[in-house]
Design a protein around this motif. Structure first.
Motif, PDB file in Angstrom:
ATOM      1  N   SER A 142       0.837  -1.103  -0.131  1.00 12.18           N
ATOM      2  CA  SER A 142      -0.121  -0.191   0.098  1.00 12.18           C
ATOM      3  C   SER A 142       0.876   1.237  -0.030  1.00 12.18           C
ATOM      4  O   SER A 142       0.487   2.406  -0.792  1.00 12.18           O
ATOM      5  N   ASP A 146       0.606   4.345  -2.641  1.00 14.26           N
ATOM      6  CA  ASP A 146       0.535   5.672  -2.397  1.00 14.26           C
ATOM      7  C   ASP A 146       1.688   6.674  -2.949  1.00 14.26           C
ATOM      8  O   ASP A 146       1.226   7.622  -3.449  1.00 14.26           O
ATOM      9  N   LYS A 150       0.872   9.405  -6.266  1.00 12.53           N
ATOM     10  CA  LYS A 150       1.075  10.702  -6.009  1.00 12.53           C
ATOM     11  C   LYS A 150       2.275  11.421  -7.048  1.00 12.53           C
ATOM     12  O   LYS A 150       1.988  12.158  -7.827  1.00 12.53           O
ATOM     13  N   TYR A 176      -3.895   8.781  -4.096  1.00  8.16           N
ATOM     14  CA  TYR A 176      -4.623   7.903  -3.247  1.00  8.16           C
ATOM     15  C   TYR A 176      -4.427   6.225  -3.306  1.00  8.16           C
ATOM     16  O   TYR A 176      -5.070   5.582  -2.651  1.00  8.16           O
ATOM     17  N   GLY A 177      -3.256   6.049  -4.180  1.00  9.77           N
ATOM     18  CA  GLY A 177      -2.865   4.506  -4.038  1.00  9.77           C
ATOM     19  C   GLY A 177      -4.010   3.647  -4.431  1.00  9.77           C
ATOM     20  O   GLY A 177      -4.503   3.823  -5.363  1.00  9.77           O
TER      21      GLY A 177
END
Length: 206
Positions: A142, A146, A150, A176-177
């Motif tokens: 995760s 992220d 970005k 927001y991954g």
């Protein structure tokens, strides 16, 4: 010219007639969308509950009118690019594969033309706020998603800023991954749709 598929969904004022409870939660199912992109439609007309031509059951009252947003979705045949128009906003969603190499945040050969099309629409709408959001699938960690999402959003924002060359425009950039998937991450087809960058801006011109 690339063939395009169009799906349009339109709704109008929804007036519920019946016994209006004193307190009632919004029954609409929750839709997971990035913060700041929720619909903002409001009722355009007033309804007179005392109008003699308005037929209500004895003791019945009108619930508060609700306007559901009008949405039109246009997606290219390959599914690489999608445009959504509502009463309030315009959103372009570009799949990561048409912008970047695998696990990369460096814009590729196709990216400039696609981002240029978005910049032209931003100019047409005379908007002063542009949101650029990056998303990934749920493969890998995760934390990595992220960071990568970005970085990709930053790359698209930088290209847009160069195309627009307008210091009066404010950009909101987020990664927001794997949050806010739009498809099923259990298949490669679904994961491909989730790997995307979305550009959203207010609609100010018809």
């Amino acid at each position: 010219m690339t063939p395009r598929l169009t799906l349009a969904v339109a709704t109008a004022t929804l007036v519920i007639i019946g016994m209006a409870p004193a307190a009632h939660a919004d029954p609409s199912p929750g839709v997971s969308v990035p913060p700041g992109t929720e619909p903002t439609a409001s009722a355009p007309v007033q309804v007179d509950p005392n109008d003699p031509d308005l037929k209500l059951p004895q003791g019945g009252t009108l619930a508060e009118p609700k306007v559901l947003d009008i949405k039109q979705v246009v997606e290219d045949e390959a599914g690489d690019e999608r445009r959504e128009d509502t009463n309030a906003d315009v959103t372009f969603a570009l799949q990561a594969e048409v912008l970047f190499g695998k696990d990369s945040a460096t814009l590729g050969a196709q990216a400039q033309a696609r981002i240029g099309t978005i910049a032209a629409e931003i100019k047409k709408q005379h908007t002063s706020l542009v949101r650029v959001f990056g998303f990934t699938d749920d493969l890998g960690s995760s934390a990595h998603g992220d960071v990568l999402s970005k970085q990709r959003a930053d790359a698209v924002q930088a290209e847009l800023a160069g195309e627009l060359n307008d210091p009066s425009i404010t950009f909101e950039v987020r990664g927001y991954g794997e949050q806010y998937p739009i498809s099923d991450n259990s298949t490669e087809e679904g994961r491909k749709k989730n790997r995307r960058v979305e550009v959203t801006f207010p609609r100010t011109a018809s």
